[in-house]
Design an enzyme around this catalytic site. Structure first.
Site, PDB file in Angstrom:
ATOM      1  N   GLY A 377     -13.676 -43.334  11.100  1.00  0.00           N
ATOM      2  CA  GLY A 377     -15.174 -42.893  11.750  1.00  0.00           C
ATOM      3  C   GLY A 377     -14.735 -41.271  11.712  1.00  0.00           C
ATOM      4  CB  SER A 379     -13.429 -35.340  13.593  1.00  0.00           C
ATOM      5  OG  SER A 379     -12.481 -35.424  12.408  1.00  0.00           O
ATOM      6  N   GLY A 380     -13.599 -36.912  16.451  1.00  0.00           N
ATOM      7  CA  GLY A 380     -14.561 -36.811  17.736  1.00  0.00           C
ATOM      8  C   GLY A 380     -15.332 -38.185  17.926  1.00  0.00           C
ATOM      9  N   GLY A 382     -14.285 -40.875  19.097  1.00  0.00           N
ATOM     10  CA  GLY A 382     -13.434 -41.776  20.045  1.00  0.00           C
ATOM     11  C   GLY A 382     -12.507 -42.610  19.410  1.00  0.00           C
ATOM     12  CE  LYS A 383     -11.008 -41.707  13.607  1.00  0.00           C
ATOM     13  NZ  LYS A 383     -11.883 -40.614  14.029  1.00  0.00           N
ATOM     14  CD  GLU A 508      -6.153 -39.142  11.108  1.00  0.00           C
ATOM     15  OE1 GLU A 508      -5.462 -38.962  10.092  1.00  0.00           O
ATOM     16  OE2 GLU A 508      -7.180 -39.210  11.389  1.00  0.00           O
TER      17      GLU A 508
END
Length: 584
Positions: A377, A379-380, A382-383, A508
């Site tokens: 998804g 960036s930002g 909620g992952k 990541e």
């Protein structure tokens, strides 16, 4: 305005709060009482000296100056010095035990506080609490409190003796007392305000400096020197401003007190001289009177400093007490012996940080042993917050996270985290050796040398460690600055291999590596993932296209799930992500 507000603030802590904090530090009360008693004995001995001096002067002839009298005066002097020295050492022992106990208490508290506390508090401020505020309390107990006790006894004893010696001279002395009080009290109050503001400003300044120095490469790479210079200059200017205010008050206080003292001495000498001339007062008694007068004056000058330090200590007490009252991470729960840590289930989980803005909304997903699930998804979206909730860095607002059907709130925190391995994009490396970092968090003697060697080989770290002159004992520098990104990642993976977690989270993990390092790290991760429940966050879809299930998170909502092919067919945004990375 913020500075003015701090100046007006008075600490809400009381002497009772201060005393309770000292009790929690494990203060050696018996030793403290002994120190005070020794101080009082030394003080009492010093009160005898002027009386012996009077006797010595008034009877100054060859017959009256006996060896016994001289030895008595020397003995009293030595007795006072010895008891004062011993009491200073005893009280220093008490003070060091206080600061040791408080620092252990505060540090242990910091280690038990939740991550949310450190999100809202600068690390420099926390360091200031454990270093500076504890020193303020120690100084009050070991230096200022005994001097006040001794001073009060000296003043009371001296005044009683003075009235016995000559009540008329004593009354004359008290003319200057109201004047001294009129000088000390208002200036003392002002000094207290300035000192408290100086404390706050010092904590802010040290916090900003620590933050800047910890991110010195960010500053250098973005040419932030000018900005940081201006920020530091503002802090230094504020410290200078409060320092000059303190100096200004001292500039008034010292000469005014000296003037009051000199006026008192001149009055006593002038009136005493007249009394000596007309034969109603002896020279010895006048000298004794002056000596007692000095014994009264000296403690008076320390009282203003004591109340200033006392207010500082109350402020420090308040700040430390606030930390100690802060809610700790919960570590309750008994469900752990039968858990295999295989199946992870999110059930309608919603979460927001302190500002109340939703970060995750009604997230539901499953991950089973020997499965790899991935989160994709923008960036930002909620992952990473999902990983933080699994580690229980934060508590969910609603819904539940379960492992093998048990709510993670019912699993002891240490048991939960013992079974979770985490490899991030920027691996956390501490100063020390490579061995220290691989063994970080393990108990002494928990792993054998063979276990460490196996973890190094399986993480593909052996290749570069063997090339280092000191091997495992190589110092890595602060935050691992002497290592490359790929080397730090492989050390982090070796640490995970050694822990052998049941649940593995990869955030990541290969995003910032060059092609050669990425191959080593990816091979190591592939081996590490075997036989575990694996959760992966990745922007590179090539690393997760073979996952058993992929969840697409968008703005805190789970908007799609399935295999790579299923999402391409059913999820428009995932298809766009794929086309952007693969060009079709």
């Amino acid at each position: 305005m913020a500075r003015e507000k701090r100046v007006r603030e008075r600490p809400s802590a009381t002497f009772s709060d201060f005393y309770q904090l000292l009790k929690r530090s494990g203060i050696k009360r018996g030793l403290f009482i002994l120190g005070i008693v020794l101080t009082l004995i030394g003080t009492f001995s010093s009160l005898v000296v002027p009386m012996l001096t009077q006797r010595f002067i008034d009877g100054f002839d060859a017959d009256s100056v006996t060896t016994q009298l001289i030895l008595l005066i020397v003995f009293v002097f030595l007795l006072s010095a010895v008891f004062t020295g011993i009491s200073n050492y005893v009280l220093a022992n008490v003070g060091q035990s206080i600061i040791k106990g408080l620092r252990e208490l505060i540090w242990d508290k910091f280690l038990r506080l939740p991550v949310s506390y450190f999100d809202m508090t600068k690390s420099g401020e926390s360091v200031s609490r454990i270093v500076n505020d504890t020193s303020v309390l120690k100084d009050l107990i070991t230096r200022h409190f005994p001097s006040v006790i001794s001073g009060i006894l000296t003043i009371v004893g001296s005044v009683i003796v003075l009235f016995i010696l000559d009540w008329k001279m004593s009354l004359l002395m008290f003319i200057a007392v109201p004047l001294a009080i009129a000088v000390i009290i208002p200036l003392g109050r002002q000094m207290t305000k300035v000192s408290r503001s100086l404390q706050n400003e010092t904590a802010d300044f040290s916090g900003n400096l620590q933050e800047t120095l910890s991110e010195v490469r960010l500053m250098k790479s973005f040419n932030g020197e000018d900005e940081e210079r201006l920020k530091a200059r503002r802090g230094i200017q504020n410290l200078y401003h409060f320092g000059m205010q303190e100096a200004k008050i001292n500039a008034y206080l010292s000469p005014l007190m000296s003037t009051v003292m000199m006026l008192m001495i001149l009055l006593i000498i002038g009136y005493g001289g007249i009394r000596v001339a007309d034969g109603t007062l002896t020279i010895g008694k006048l000298v004794a009177f002056l000596l007692y007068l000095f014994q009264i004056i000296m403690p008076l000058t320390t009282f203003g400093l004591f109340f200033n330090e006392y207010n500082k200590a109350l402020g420090a007490t308040e700040r430390i007490a606030d930390i100690l009252k802060h809610e700790e991470e919960p570590n309750t729960g008994t469900h752990h012996e039968s858990l295999e840590f295989g199946a992870l289930h999110f059930d309608q989980v919603s979460f927001s940080y302190t500002d109340g803005t939703p970060v995750l909304t009604n997230i539901t997903f499953d991950a089973d042993r020997n499965q790899t699930v991935a989160f994709v998804g923008p960036s930002g979206s909620g992952k990473s917050t999902i990983f933080s909730l699994i580690e229980r860095y934060y508590e969910v607002d609603s819904g539940a996270i379960e492992i093998d059907g048990v709510n993670i709130k019912d699993i002891p925190m240490n048991v939960l985290r013992d079974n979770i391995g985490f490899v991030a994009q920027e691996s956390a490396i501490t100063s020390g050796t490579i061995r220290d970092n691989i063994l970080y968090g393990s108990r002494l003697g928990e792993y054998k040398e063979a276990d460490i060697e196996q973890a190094i080989e399986r993480s593909y770290a052996k290749e570069f460690i063997d090339e280092l002159e000191d091997g495992l004992e190589t110092e890595v520098g602060e935050r691992g600055i002497k290592l490359s990104g790929g080397q730090k990642q492989r050390i982090s993976i070796a640490r995970a291999f050694l822990r052998n977690p049941k649940i593995l989270m990869l955030d990541e993990a290969t995003a910032s590596l060059d092609a050669r390092s990425e191959k080593y790290v990816q091979d190591a991760l592939t081996e590490l993932m075997q036989g575990r429940t694996v959760l992966v966050i990745a922007h590179r879809l090539s690393t997760i296209i073979n996952s058993d299930n992929i969840y697409f998170i968008d703005n805190g909502h789970l908007t799609g799930s399935g295999t790579h092919q299923q999402l391409i067919a059913s999820h428009d945004m995932y298809r766009v992500f794929t086309e952007q990375q693969f060009g079709h």
